[in-house]
Design an enzyme around this catalytic site. Sequence first.
Site, PDB file in Angstrom:
ATOM      1  N   ASP A  98      -5.550   9.224  10.469  1.00 24.45           N
ATOM      2  CA  ASP A  98      -4.191   8.784  10.763  1.00 24.45           C
ATOM      3  C   ASP A  98      -3.657   9.344  12.065  1.00 24.45           C
ATOM      4  O   ASP A  98      -4.002  10.451  12.481  1.00 24.45           O
ATOM      5  CB  ASP A  98      -3.249   9.192   9.624  1.00 24.45           C
ATOM      6  N   GLU A 141       0.861  -1.186   0.000  1.00 17.18           N
ATOM      7  CA  GLU A 141       0.000   0.000   0.000  1.00 17.18           C
ATOM      8  C   GLU A 141       0.895   1.232   0.000  1.00 17.18           C
ATOM      9  O   GLU A 141       1.748   1.382   0.873  1.00 17.18           O
ATOM     10  CB  GLU A 141      -0.910   0.017   1.234  1.00 17.18           C
TER      11      GLU A 141
END
Lengths: 396, 255
Positions: B60, B49
Amino acid sequence: MKKGYFGEFGGCFVPELLMPPLLEVEEAMRSIVPTERFQAELQDLLHNFAGRPTPLTFCPRLSEELGIELWLKREDLLHSGAHKINNTLGQALLAKYMGKTALVAETGAGQHGVASAVAAARLGMRCTVYMGAEDVERQAPNVMRMRLLGATVIPVESGTRTLKDAINEALRAWISQQQTTHYCFGTAAGPHPFPTLVRMFQQVIGQETGAQMRERTGKLPDAVVACVGGGSNAIGMFHPFLEEPGVKLIGVEAAGTGEPGCFNSAPLSLGVPGVLHGSLTMLLQNSDGQIEPSQSISAGLDYPGVGPEHAYLHKSGRVRYVMVRDQRALAAFERLCRAEGILPALESSHALAWVLDHAEEFAPGSKVVVNLSGRGDKDLGIARKAFGLQDMGDIC
Amino acid sequence: MHILEEKIRAAREAGRVALIPFVTAGFPDDGSFWPAIQELDEGGADIIEIGIPFSDPVADGPVVEEASRRVLSDGMSLTRLLGELEERKDFFRCGIVLMGYYNPILQYGLGKFAVDAARAGVHGVIVPDLPYEEAGELRALLAAQGIALIALVGPNTDAGRMRLYAEVSQGYVYVVSVMGTTGQRAQLAPQVAETMRRARSVFSLPLALGFGLSEPAQIEDLPPDARPDAAVFGSALLRWLDEGNSAADFIARWK
């Protein structure tokens, strides 16, 4: 129209982990807010705690000078000094009905943080406020107010260390605390259902204004003017007049210093559509889709996005959006103090400045209402610097 | 069967958990990024990824956010990433997935992105701020190019919502281990097993577990019926790379 959208704008662009709590808020908005019991309790808080209804003040001297009738909707007289409390009392009460015991909130200048802390204290809830580290330094008195009111203030060090990053951090906190905590979002932006929920709690401003104008003058105003950052005071003022074609609606964005190429806080006038903080709206961003820093002398307008309903009203043309520079807002701030004995917030001064500088655009005698969304005591430090008033040192 | 699903099933047939490292594009610096991707590919990654940086990465934690900030200031962009990827696409054995927030993709143009990503050899896309309700348009555009839009589900995704994703998803399903943001944690949250079992009962696609993984042992500690088909590790790898260590050494620990 797709759920949570205003024309092509709005929506709910959030991590899947935030969908269940947002759906829970949406359901509560639908099933709890309209109930008689909730409304009665909220009205009691607004009337007997926050100070509603707020006065509608006619400005005799400025009206004479401008050749129009200038009226001010006095949200500055509310408890905690701004319209923000309309929303925080509504959301905190809703959170309580939902069984939540804590609020999380973001704040820029600190007004929404203070209003959240006030509502949480009044309703016996815990409150955590995320605030950009730079704003914590710039707005020390509001940080102290929040702490006195029992809130925990968490400085946010990431990104640009301002409001945009405080929202990111509050959303992150909400992911992990959603079972016990409601996110008391401060403006009519963010993911669905916040733009609608915040407007529901702020539209009392426009409803009262319409009723007061009818009572005092026998008719609705010819024009209504409000400043637009995220846009909660403006949407609250405008919404009840949307179906009244005789009422011109004017939203005033902050142009920053006005120098060529300067950062600004005018995404409706100068931005392009994009997705930030959960909604598709007008944004200040570069061609790669990275969010640009915003800038304004008024911290409450200093945000690179805007509520999606404003993006829709801009596109549809129902509301006219204009810009005012820092210096003109400061001039209006000073002029209202001297002429009418009212110290306006720098945010609201933008709306006032546009009327003062464009009075000739209204037919003589037009009834123009400016939403005075907050009081200016919090801005004394900025005003002192801007006007070089050293002798105010003892006072502030 | 989508190629990403094939990659994970092949690992399972070989008796191991598929490995999915995450690295932010251009991290830790211009010169080291592609060599690191190559080492991960050669070292046994089944899928890699690659993170598209964004200024406001709300799902995040601090490690990925800081990595985004750094590569943005070094001039990384989606346009540049797709260009660099296209030059190298024939070199990779593993599947390639791009992970990034919606706005940079929206500004690039959804249709153009789907076409250019396919040309650059991308097999899957993860958009952490695009829940089921908003994902229809991008999912259809990507599917027309053979690219899977990977679903993300978590501890608070009930079986009903999982079924919505199950009806439209391809490739694999990303199961978020914690009620939180990305970032390594010493231990997996206790509800992981329950989430994994619920996902297993709804999805026929392989399940990849991510958010908070730092040690292979975290997977081995799960009860057999709650173990994922693939493990995603991001923040722990970013830290490792930022300390000047080699990607090859990191992935060797997981094999």
